[in-house]
Design an enzyme around this catalytic site. Structure first.
Site, PDB file in Angstrom:
ATOM      1  N   HIS A   1       0.802  -1.226   0.000  1.00 31.14           N
ATOM      2  CA  HIS A   1       0.000   0.000   0.000  1.00 31.14           C
ATOM      3  C   HIS A   1       0.838   1.281   0.000  1.00 31.14           C
ATOM      4  O   HIS A   1       0.529   2.240   0.713  1.00 31.14           O
ATOM      5  CB  HIS A   1      -0.978   0.002   1.174  1.00 31.14           C
TER       6      HIS A   1
ATOM      7  N   HIS B   1     -10.184   1.570   0.130  1.00 23.32           N
ATOM      8  CA  HIS B   1     -10.041   0.429   1.043  1.00 23.32           C
ATOM      9  C   HIS B   1     -11.122   0.393   2.134  1.00 23.32           C
ATOM     10  O   HIS B   1     -10.831   0.135   3.299  1.00 23.32           O
ATOM     11  CB  HIS B   1      -8.645   0.469   1.662  1.00 23.32           C
TER      12      HIS B   1
ATOM     13  N   GLU C   1     -11.482  -4.132  -3.293  1.00 20.30           N
ATOM     14  CA  GLU C   1     -10.616  -3.036  -3.724  1.00 20.30           C
ATOM     15  C   GLU C   1     -10.350  -3.171  -5.219  1.00 20.30           C
ATOM     16  O   GLU C   1      -9.522  -3.968  -5.629  1.00 20.30           O
ATOM     17  CB  GLU C   1      -9.297  -3.084  -2.957  1.00 20.30           C
TER      18      GLU C   1
END
Ligand SMILES: *[C@@H]1O[C@H](CO)[C@@H](O)[C@H](O)[C@H]1NC(C)=O
Ligand SMILES: *[C@@H]1O[C@H](CO)[C@@H](O)[C@H](O)[C@H]1NC(C)=O
Ligand SMILES: *[C@@H]1O[C@H](CO)[C@@H](O)[C@H](O)[C@H]1NC(C)=O
Length: 380
Positions: free
Chosen positions: A123, A199, A346
């Site tokens: 991420h 998210h 996602e």
């Protein structure tokens, strides 16, 4: 740490005075970069957003009996978001998901990233887009199609990524019980990988109401990207047919969650659950730029009668079942969410695409525009 030179301190003081005396525009800029909470409301459908991490803090809508619930996991205070590593509701980037060994090669040059998931980058690194303050560009809280637009300037070399990047995200209540997300990004001077993802953790029965094992999930995806024990793709794009990953027909999450490997605990024990990237059907032509929306997923919660249909223009969707949520993760109202307390969908490019030439490219070059469109349609 080096002590700041007196000249620098003086310059800083002069800048502050200049900012204070310049009035309107600077005051507006300061307000735009102060961390705040912003509401969008359309009748009894509302969301709250903060410019810390471009987080969606709440999504409130009725159930089949008219009872309002907040259907995303989150915290009561910004301080808890700042301190957390759950990515609740956040906009993750510059590259969402994993990059193997925190490195990649682009145009013949090797780039080294910040490893924050063992040897790998997750991420965007330890200070990804979910962990910075965004600028509020526009906020219209009410009316027919309320929206908020947030902006982040990512600098050249941030977390190891090449080139500066200008990123916008707009959250909009674009129709009755429809939440749209528009993201775009442009690279200023150098080509760079870009893979943004929203998210949010969904629990259609209400955040903290129990687990999502009774939800049925349908994914419009005939293939997925198998991973190794560190959740790094092997490079295959394999058919789901004949595997527990086949969710092409509506399937209760609980019927499959114990059949799939969702990673390893700190002590090396297998954690079960989905943490899987699916190749969305019809996404083969995709090269990370503008494309039509395709139906990605449908989630239904029988108890509340709520369902969620997700549309997006991305080649992949990471389906995660909150495998690593534990009872010590306490959210809104002090509620412990617990394992499988929510699910994430996602939409994004494929994980570790920068290291797999056979995956759709996530490279954005100067002059190109990265566009990621999503639409969550709720019914009850
Ligand atoms: C920050 O997070 C850690 C780990 O989850 C927790 O132990 C700690 O109490 C948190 N601190 C605050 C101020 O919330
Ligand atoms: C957010 O950034 C801070 C400062 O760089 C870092 O200490 C923290 O671990 C980061 N949080 C996450 C979840 O990566
Ligand atoms: C990106 O989105 C912002 C906000 O909607 C918009 O002002 C801007 O023109 C967009 N940029 C591109 C290159 O499409």
């Amino acid at each position: 740490m080096a002590r700041p030179a007196p000249l620098l301190l003086l310059l800083a003081a002069v800048c502050l005075v200049a900012a204070a005396s310049a009035g309107g525009a600077d005051a507006a800029e300061r307000k735009a970069t102060t961390v705040g909470v912003y509401e969008l409301r359309k009748g009894d459908f509302s969301i709250r957003v903060t410019n810390w991490g471009a987080v969606i803090m709440s999504v409130v809508l009725p159930d089949s009996r008219g009872k309002l619930d907040d259907v995303v996991l989150g915290y009561d205070t910004i301080a808890e978001y700042v301190n957390s590593s759950t990515y609740f509701g956040a906009l993750v980037g510059r590259v969402a998901n994993r990059i193997a060994k925190a490195r990649f090669v682009l145009d013949g040059k090797a780039y080294h990233l910040y490893p924050n998931d063992g040897k790998n980058t997750l991420h965007g690194g330890h200070r990804g887009f979910s962990n910075v303050t965004w600028t509020v560009k526009e906020h219209v809280g009410g009316g027919d199609a309320p929206y908020i637009t947030l902006y982040y300037h990512s600098f050249d070399g941030e977390q190891g990524f090449p080139g500066a990047l200008d990123v916008y995200v707009t959250y909009q209540l674009s129709g009755p019980y429809v939440l749209s997300v528009h993201m775009n990004a442009t690279a200023a001077g150098k080509a760079t990988p870009v893979n943004l993802a929203q998210h949010s953790y969904w629990n259609l029965g209400g955040a903290g109401s129990g687990d999502i094992l009774g939800n049925t999930v349908q994914l419009f995806a005939s293939r997925y990207t198998p991973v190794d024990a560190e959740l790094i793709p092997t490079g295959q794009v394999a058919p789901v047919a004949g595997t527990p990953y086949d969710l092409r027909a509506p399937t209760p999450v609980g019927a499959r969650v114990h059949l799939v490997m969702g990673g390893l605990s700190k002590t090396g024990a297998t954690i079960y659950g989905f943490d899987t990237n699916y190749a969305v059907d019809g996404g083969d032509d995709v090269d990370a730029h503008a494309h039509a929306l395709r139906r990605v997923a449908v989630v239904q919660d029988g108890k509340s009668g709520r369902s969620l249909e997700l549309w997006a223009n991305q080649p992949g969707v990471q389906f995660y079942t909150g495998n690593f949520l534990t009872a010590d993760v306490k959210g809104k109202g002090g509620k412990a969410y617990g394992q499988y307390g929510a699910l994430c969908l996602e939409t994004q490019g494929f994980p570790d695409a920068v290291n797999h030439p056979n995956f759709p490219s996530v490279i954005v070059r100067p002059g190109q525009v990265y566009k990621h469109e999503m639409m969550y349609k709720f019914s009850f």
